[in-house]
Design a protein around this motif. Structure first.
Motif, PDB file in Angstrom:
ATOM      1  N   GLN A 177      87.395 -51.564 121.667  1.00  0.00           N
ATOM      2  CA  GLN A 177      88.388 -51.120 120.687  1.00  0.00           C
ATOM      3  C   GLN A 177      89.801 -51.623 121.043  1.00  0.00           C
ATOM      4  N   PRO A 178      90.240 -51.479 122.305  1.00  0.00           N
ATOM      5  CA  PRO A 178      91.555 -52.047 122.639  1.00  0.00           C
ATOM      6  C   PRO A 178      91.602 -53.564 122.481  1.00  0.00           C
ATOM      7  N   ALA A 179      90.446 -54.244 122.712  1.00  0.00           N
ATOM      8  CA  ALA A 179      90.441 -55.705 122.555  1.00  0.00           C
ATOM      9  C   ALA A 179      90.680 -56.066 121.088  1.00  0.00           C
ATOM     10  N   ILE A 180      90.084 -55.305 120.189  1.00  0.00           N
ATOM     11  CA  ILE A 180      90.315 -55.558 118.758  1.00  0.00           C
ATOM     12  C   ILE A 180      91.769 -55.212 118.417  1.00  0.00           C
ATOM     13  N   PHE A 181      92.229 -54.103 118.974  1.00  0.00           N
ATOM     14  CA  PHE A 181      93.621 -53.691 118.745  1.00  0.00           C
ATOM     15  C   PHE A 181      94.593 -54.789 119.191  1.00  0.00           C
ATOM     16  N   LEU A 182      94.357 -55.300 120.420  1.00  0.00           N
ATOM     17  CA  LEU A 182      95.250 -56.351 120.935  1.00  0.00           C
ATOM     18  C   LEU A 182      95.139 -57.614 120.092  1.00  0.00           C
ATOM     19  N   GLY A 183      93.915 -57.893 119.632  1.00  0.00           N
ATOM     20  CA  GLY A 183      93.704 -59.060 118.773  1.00  0.00           C
ATOM     21  C   GLY A 183      94.510 -58.937 117.498  1.00  0.00           C
ATOM     22  N   ILE A 184      94.450 -57.759 116.887  1.00  0.00           N
ATOM     23  CA  ILE A 184      95.198 -57.539 115.637  1.00  0.00           C
ATOM     24  C   ILE A 184      96.699 -57.633 115.913  1.00  0.00           C
ATOM     25  N   MET A 185      97.126 -56.985 116.997  1.00  0.00           N
ATOM     26  CA  MET A 185      98.565 -56.987 117.288  1.00  0.00           C
ATOM     27  C   MET A 185      99.064 -58.396 117.613  1.00  0.00           C
ATOM     28  N   SER A 186      98.209 -59.179 118.291  1.00  0.00           N
ATOM     29  CA  SER A 186      98.661 -60.542 118.625  1.00  0.00           C
ATOM     30  C   SER A 186      98.759 -61.393 117.357  1.00  0.00           C
ATOM     31  N   ARG A 187      97.982 -61.032 116.319  1.00  0.00           N
ATOM     32  CA  ARG A 187      98.075 -61.781 115.061  1.00  0.00           C
ATOM     33  C   ARG A 187      99.397 -61.506 114.350  1.00  0.00           C
ATOM     34  N   THR A 223      96.366 -70.138 114.414  1.00  0.00           N
ATOM     35  CA  THR A 223      95.893 -68.796 114.757  1.00  0.00           C
ATOM     36  C   THR A 223      95.949 -67.947 113.490  1.00  0.00           C
ATOM     37  N   ARG A 224      94.887 -67.164 113.293  1.00  0.00           N
ATOM     38  CA  ARG A 224      94.869 -66.347 112.074  1.00  0.00           C
ATOM     39  C   ARG A 224      96.076 -65.419 112.045  1.00  0.00           C
ATOM     40  N   THR A 225      96.603 -65.222 110.839  1.00  0.00           N
ATOM     41  CA  THR A 225      97.754 -64.318 110.715  1.00  0.00           C
ATOM     42  C   THR A 225      97.258 -62.896 110.496  1.00  0.00           C
ATOM     43  N   PHE A 226      98.193 -61.952 110.546  1.00  0.00           N
ATOM     44  CA  PHE A 226      97.848 -60.541 110.399  1.00  0.00           C
ATOM     45  C   PHE A 226      97.166 -60.289 109.051  1.00  0.00           C
ATOM     46  N   GLN A 227      97.697 -60.919 107.992  1.00  0.00           N
ATOM     47  CA  GLN A 227      97.119 -60.681 106.661  1.00  0.00           C
ATOM     48  C   GLN A 227      95.992 -61.664 106.341  1.00  0.00           C
ATOM     49  N   SER A 228      95.716 -62.567 107.269  1.00  0.00           N
ATOM     50  CA  SER A 228      94.633 -63.546 107.125  1.00  0.00           C
ATOM     51  C   SER A 228      94.733 -64.348 105.832  1.00  0.00           C
ATOM     52  N   GLN A 229      95.967 -64.654 105.421  1.00  0.00           N
ATOM     53  CA  GLN A 229      96.120 -65.492 104.234  1.00  0.00           C
ATOM     54  C   GLN A 229      96.105 -66.959 104.642  1.00  0.00           C
ATOM     55  N   PRO A 230      95.692 -67.822 103.707  1.00  0.00           N
ATOM     56  CA  PRO A 230      95.721 -69.263 104.029  1.00  0.00           C
ATOM     57  C   PRO A 230      97.148 -69.701 104.350  1.00  0.00           C
ATOM     58  N   VAL A 231      97.259 -70.663 105.260  1.00  0.00           N
ATOM     59  CA  VAL A 231      98.582 -71.181 105.630  1.00  0.00           C
ATOM     60  C   VAL A 231      98.670 -72.624 105.130  1.00  0.00           C
ATOM     61  N   HIS A 270      84.078 -66.866 115.992  1.00  0.00           N
ATOM     62  CA  HIS A 270      84.354 -67.707 114.825  1.00  0.00           C
ATOM     63  C   HIS A 270      84.498 -66.882 113.548  1.00  0.00           C
ATOM     64  N   THR A 271      84.593 -65.566 113.683  1.00  0.00           N
ATOM     65  CA  THR A 271      84.700 -64.724 112.494  1.00  0.00           C
ATOM     66  C   THR A 271      86.160 -64.305 112.299  1.00  0.00           C
ATOM     67  N   ILE A 272      86.375 -63.540 111.236  1.00  0.00           N
ATOM     68  CA  ILE A 272      87.730 -63.093 110.911  1.00  0.00           C
ATOM     69  C   ILE A 272      88.208 -62.003 111.876  1.00  0.00           C
ATOM     70  N   LEU A 273      87.255 -61.441 112.638  1.00  0.00           N
ATOM     71  CA  LEU A 273      87.589 -60.320 113.524  1.00  0.00           C
ATOM     72  C   LEU A 273      88.614 -60.716 114.588  1.00  0.00           C
ATOM     73  N   ALA A 274      89.608 -59.875 114.737  1.00  0.00           N
ATOM     74  CA  ALA A 274      90.627 -60.131 115.771  1.00  0.00           C
ATOM     75  C   ALA A 274      90.112 -59.595 117.098  1.00  0.00           C
ATOM     76  N   PHE A 275      90.221 -60.372 118.147  1.00  0.00           N
ATOM     77  CA  PHE A 275      89.691 -59.951 119.441  1.00  0.00           C
ATOM     78  C   PHE A 275      90.472 -60.649 120.545  1.00  0.00           C
ATOM     79  N   LYS A 276      91.053 -59.871 121.432  1.00  0.00           N
ATOM     80  CA  LYS A 276      91.798 -60.436 122.565  1.00  0.00           C
ATOM     81  C   LYS A 276      91.429 -59.626 123.803  1.00  0.00           C
ATOM     82  N   PHE A 277      90.987 -60.316 124.846  1.00  0.00           N
ATOM     83  CA  PHE A 277      90.440 -59.616 126.019  1.00  0.00           C
ATOM     84  C   PHE A 277      91.170 -60.085 127.286  1.00  0.00           C
ATOM     85  N   PRO A 278      92.414 -59.641 127.487  1.00  0.00           N
ATOM     86  CA  PRO A 278      93.135 -60.061 128.690  1.00  0.00           C
ATOM     87  C   PRO A 278      92.629 -59.292 129.923  1.00  0.00           C
ATOM     88  N   TRP A 279      92.948 -59.802 131.093  1.00  0.00           N
ATOM     89  CA  TRP A 279      92.445 -59.171 132.329  1.00  0.00           C
ATOM     90  C   TRP A 279      92.992 -57.747 132.501  1.00  0.00           C
TER      91      TRP A 279
END
Lengths: 386, 232
Positions: free
Chosen positions: A33-43, A187-195, A341-350
């Motif tokens: 859950q925090p990895a998804i949270f960090l992924g979203i926040m990093s977006r 990198t995917r944006t928060f709203q995942s709109q095309p750039v 490779h999916t739309i899911l935000a995921f960041k797993f820092p040490w």
């Protein structure tokens, strides 16, 4: 006595697996859950990360985060260029524009206009085509996710996947033609709109007519320049806001932290994972100790000290904790790998490993302490009570 | 005549939710070294409390209990643990073997508690299992052994560290008559010698003939002590 402790633990396979599963679940929730949270926040600040090159971002003082565009007049660019310590300053347009697709539907896109001469701030990775192709008339570069999904051409099979845009395909931006000359990876944006990347002047022609269209002034400091000092000078000279790249990320990140429900939603999930994990693992571990209370009593009657019994219980707790933690973290890593490779935000820092490790240690310490208290208070005379 | 145990005016009162229950009410008892003493009496007469005090796993409220001349109540907790680990062996009614350890590992526990290395302790445990007729079953888990075999493992565990006192709580009550007598015979033959004393709590009248002395208890008192050898 360590081998006795381990055999006691593993001898009751059902309870052993129950304790490990409880801790695995807690560890999984506390990392995934925090990895998804960090992924979203990093977006939320992924655009700043992708632009990369400038040291300082100059924006309207009322801007609260990177997507909160409050345009400035083009003359601000020249004022910034005139400040000492500035190596170069380039304009950037960023705005949400509607693209008309081949099937007649519209898709909101993030359009980024780069300095016509230098193309500074362009996409970090070009998959097809070259960034210089933006100099051709009506040219745009589209990000791969947008090209494959939201901007894709209608499938030939009803309900099928869209056909990805490719170089040479056309789009319509605000009734003006845009030709795809490149596909980029961003990198995917928060709203995942095309750039969509284009030049600054062309972006202004796509955008609805407004007096102010300059979103950012990107600044590179001269070598050896103190960035904090330079931002202060820019603020004082122009009355605009100036942030280093890291500070602009923090501004954006904190806006989302304080003004959205994301941290509370994920915080609740993590807390629930911790509580449920602690309850399952703590309860099962305590039940395991209760189930073995006569065995602990026998050991105590035979002359085993409380200190050795305490060490035995701690060893059991450390073992189940380590296995549960490892499995939980491993499952999270597998989850992240499967979703890469999916739309899911995921960041797993040490640091997340430390966070969940601390959580599991707390659960194990709690489970061990209630068990240890039970065993320490145990009267060895219990052994004669049938 | 050496005394293994000397109890004088032992009193133990339990507080069970505000109600005081006197389990031992002025017990005076001497147990002679090298003998098999049986404590008998009806349920709730205080037999189990008395062997718990004698074995040093329960403190009396009043009176004196000396084990081989040592007053356990006066000992520091650590010394008492060490004394118990070296000098006392236990045999329980429900065997109380650790179910996830095999016979040899169960028997080796007192040696490991006394600081012996695991491999050496298990070697010695197997030797003792051979003495009680279970040499071939040293790898068996308690669940793979019959009740009589489990009690023999428990006896080996009580003997393995060569203690001076063995306390047994109803060692035959979970066994049939034949197996119970075999266990008693084993205890008497293997466990008892001039330097080792056995105290057995039982209400199984079928094994009274194995005793050297029988102390009959009732209501927290010693009612009578019979010397079976004198009678014999």
């Amino acid at each position: 006595m360590n081998h006795i402790a381990l055999k006691m633990l593993m001898g009751d396979t059902g309870k052993y697996i129950g304790i490990v599963m409880g801790l695995t679940f807690a560890s999984l929730i506390m990392t995934q859950q925090p990895a998804i949270f960090l992924g979203i926040m990093s977006r939320t600040y992924s655009f700043i990360t992708d632009v990369g090159l400038p040291d300082i971002w100059v924006i309207d003082p009322k801007v609260q985060f990177v997507d909160d565009i409050k345009p400035m007049q083009d003359t601000e660019l020249y004022r910034v260029r005139g400040i000492s310590g500035v190596e170069w300053a380039m304009p950037m347009y960023k705005g949400l524009l509607k693209a008309r697709l081949l099937d007649g539907t519209f898709q909101t896109c993030n359009v980024v206009g780069l300095d016509d001469a230098t193309l500074i701030g362009g996409p970090p990775v070009m998959l097809e085509g070259k960034i210089d192709d933006l100099r051709r008339s009506d040219s745009v570069i589209v990000d791969i996710d947008g090209a494959s999904e939201k901007l894709g051409k209608p499938s030939l099979i009803p309900g099928g996947k869209p056909i990805p845009l490719k170089i040479g395909d056309n789009l319509e931006l605000n009734d003006r033609r845009a030709i795809v000359v490149g596909i980029a990876k961003v990198t995917r944006t928060f709203q995942s709109q095309p750039v969509i990347y284009t030049t600054y002047s062309r972006a202004k022609s796509y955008a609805p007519k407004e007096r102010k269209l300059l979103s950012f002034v990107l600044v590179k400091a001269k070598k050896g320049q103190d960035l904090v000092e330079l931002t202060r000078r820019i603020r004082e000279s122009t009355g605009l806001a100036a942030y280093t790249q890291a500070d602009f990320k923090t501004l954006t990140y904190e806006y989302f932290m304080h003004n959205t429900g994301i941290p509370i939603n994920f915080g609740t999930s993590v807390l629930l994972g911790f509580i449920v994990g602690a309850a399952i693992a703590g309860q099962t571990f305590y039940n395991f100790t209760l189930g073995n209370i006569m065995q602990f009593g026998v050991l105590k009657a035979m002359g085993t000290s409380n200190w050795i019994l305490l060490r035995m219980i701690l060893l059991q707790a450390v073992l189940v904790g380590s296995i549960g933690y490892g499995l939980g973290v491993g499952l999270t890593a597998l989850f992240g790998f499967a979703m890469r490779h999916t739309i899911l935000a995921f960041k797993f820092p040490w640091q997340l490993l430390l966070f969940s490790g601390a959580g599991i240690s707390l659960i194990c310490a709690f489970a061990a302490i209630i068990s240890i208290l039970k065993v320490i208070r145990l009267e060895p005379a219990i052994v004669f009570k049938g | 005549m050496n005394l293994a145990v000397r109890c004088q005016n032992l009193v133990k009162v339990y507080d069970t939710g505000g109600q005081k229950v006197t389990a031992l009410n002025g017990i005076n008892l001497d147990i002679i070294a090298g003998q098999l003493m049986m404590l008998v009496g009806p349920s709730g007469c205080g037999k189990t409390t008395l062997i718990s005090v004698i074995a040093g796993i329960l403190d009396q409220d009043e009176g004196l209990c000396e084990l081989f001349g040592e007053n356990l109540l006066a000992m520091r907790s650590k010394d008492k643990l060490n004394f118990r680990a070296k000098n006392i062996g236990f045999v329980f009614q429900a065997f109380n073997l650790l179910p996830s350890l095999n016979a040899a590992e169960n028997v080796s526990i007192p040696l490991i508690i006394n600081g012996m290395k695991r491999a050496e302790a298990e070697r010695k445990a197997i030797t003792l299992l051979e003495q009680v007729g279970l040499g071939a079953r040293w790898k068996s888990l308690p669940s793979q052994l019959s009740g009589g075999q489990q009690q023999r493992v428990a006896i080996a565990r009580a003997l393995v560290h060569n203690p001076r006192l063995i306390v047994c709580d109803e060692p035959t009550s979970a066994l049939d008559h034949e197996t119970g007598r075999n266990v008693m015979k084993l205890l008497k033959d293997v466990a008892l010698h001039k330097d080792r004393t056995l105290v057995i709590v039982t209400h199984d009248a079928r094994i009274f003939d194995f005793a050297d002395r029988i102390a009959e208890m009732d209501d927290g008192h010693i009612v009578e002590v019979q010397d079976k050898r004198e009678q014999g």
